[in-house]
Design an enzyme around this catalytic site. Structure first.
Site, PDB file in Angstrom:
ATOM      1  N   CYS A   1       0.674  -1.204  -0.023  1.00  0.00           N
ATOM      2  CA  CYS A   1       0.226   0.030   0.008  1.00  0.00           C
ATOM      3  C   CYS A   1       0.849   1.269  -0.022  1.00  0.00           C
ATOM      4  O   CYS A   1       1.484   1.572  -1.181  1.00  0.00           O
ATOM      5  CB  CYS A   1      -0.913   0.058   1.091  1.00  0.00           C
ATOM      6  SG  CYS A   1      -2.405   1.268   1.042  1.00  0.00           S
TER       7      CYS A   1
ATOM      8  N   HIS B   1      -3.297  -5.595   1.273  1.00  0.00           N
ATOM      9  CA  HIS B   1      -2.661  -5.823   2.264  1.00  0.00           C
ATOM     10  C   HIS B   1      -2.534  -7.481   2.737  1.00  0.00           C
ATOM     11  O   HIS B   1      -3.372  -7.861   3.518  1.00  0.00           O
ATOM     12  CB  HIS B   1      -3.278  -5.085   3.561  1.00  0.00           C
ATOM     13  CG  HIS B   1      -3.122  -3.729   3.397  1.00  0.00           C
ATOM     14  ND1 HIS B   1      -2.120  -2.899   4.158  1.00  0.00           N
ATOM     15  CD2 HIS B   1      -3.788  -2.766   2.598  1.00  0.00           C
ATOM     16  CE1 HIS B   1      -2.302  -1.683   3.995  1.00  0.00           C
ATOM     17  NE2 HIS B   1      -3.325  -1.511   2.963  1.00  0.00           N
TER      18      HIS B   1
ATOM     19  N   GLU C   1      -0.672  -8.837   5.111  1.00  0.00           N
ATOM     20  CA  GLU C   1      -0.684  -8.740   6.345  1.00  0.00           C
ATOM     21  C   GLU C   1      -1.894  -8.932   7.176  1.00  0.00           C
ATOM     22  O   GLU C   1      -1.739  -9.291   8.386  1.00  0.00           O
ATOM     23  CB  GLU C   1       0.406  -7.850   6.907  1.00  0.00           C
ATOM     24  CG  GLU C   1      -0.292  -6.406   6.980  1.00  0.00           C
ATOM     25  CD  GLU C   1      -0.425  -5.769   5.830  1.00  0.00           C
ATOM     26  OE1 GLU C   1      -0.941  -4.465   6.157  1.00  0.00           O
ATOM     27  OE2 GLU C   1      -0.399  -6.017   4.733  1.00  0.00           O
TER      28      GLU C   1
END
Length: 222
Positions: free
Chosen positions: A85, A193, A195
């Protein structure tokens, strides 16, 4: 492996990225934007957020942070670097990756569970996946539309450097591009994302963990 996660003023997802690295079996090392060395890490993650408040352009100030001089040198030497991002925006501003990220075509901040398709499994960040595998990963951005001139886009396509592609374009990214890699293949930037998709309890599933386990596979086969 030691995975360094950089924190810039305004980073939001550095803790999440460090946790994902640990869940994948790595030692997570905290790096600060003002650091002048990378503390012996084997790979670097530039996390999401609003570094330096996203003043000027997203990532435009972060590219001048002292730690980015070290990241630039390490990346050019072959160290794996992942920009997520805002980290993707920083990599583009640093010219480690081509193109730019601009405001979403619908002019709104979007936050959703997004389907993406893995197009390149040869990078140290994607080798855990199968070619064409579809993943569900969190996407949250206001300036996430990937753009580049036609020559650059054709080169990325022809050289197989589109790493992930949106399944259903959420923001106006040209050619549905969600992530790209550099010519060497060690630097990857993506807007979604991973994560945030490493545990069933706290995300849409575990589809994102492969971005972090891939590092171990790449190290084992190097």
């Amino acid at each position: 492996m030691k995975v360094g996660v950089v924190t810039f003023p305004g980073s939001l997802d550095d803790v999440d990225a460090a946790r994902a690295a640990r869940l994948a079996g790595h030692d997570a090392v905290s790096l600060w934007h003002g650091d002048h060395d990378l503390k012996g890490v084997d790979a670097v993650v530039l996390p999401g957020g609003f570094s330096y408040g996203d003043y000027l352009r997203c990532g435009a100030i972060s590219r001048f942070a002292p730690v980015m001089s070290e990241v630039l040198t390490a990346a050019q030497g072959g160290m794996p670097v992942l920009g997520i991002c805002n980290g993707f925006q920083i990599l583009c501003e640093s010219h480690l990756l081509p193109g730019a990220l601009i405001r979403n075509d619908h002019r709104k901040f979007g936050c959703l569970d997004q389907r993406v398709r893995v197009e390149n499994t040869s990078t140290p960040w994607t080798s855990s996946y199968a070619q064409g595998q579809e993943l569900t990963i969190v996407l949250k951005n206001g300036e996430g539309a990937y753009v580049a001139d036609e020559v650059t886009l054709d080169r990325l396509e022809g050289e197989g450097r589109v790493v992930v592609r949106y399944v259903g374009n959420p923001n106006g990214s040209l050619r549905d591009i969600a992530g790209v890699t550099n010519e060497r293949g060690n630097v990857v930037g993506l807007m979604p994302h991973p994560e945030h998709a490493v545990e069933d309890l706290t995300g849409p599933g575990t589809d994102g963990i492969g971005f972090f386990t891939s590092l171990l596979e790449s190290a084992a086969t190097a």
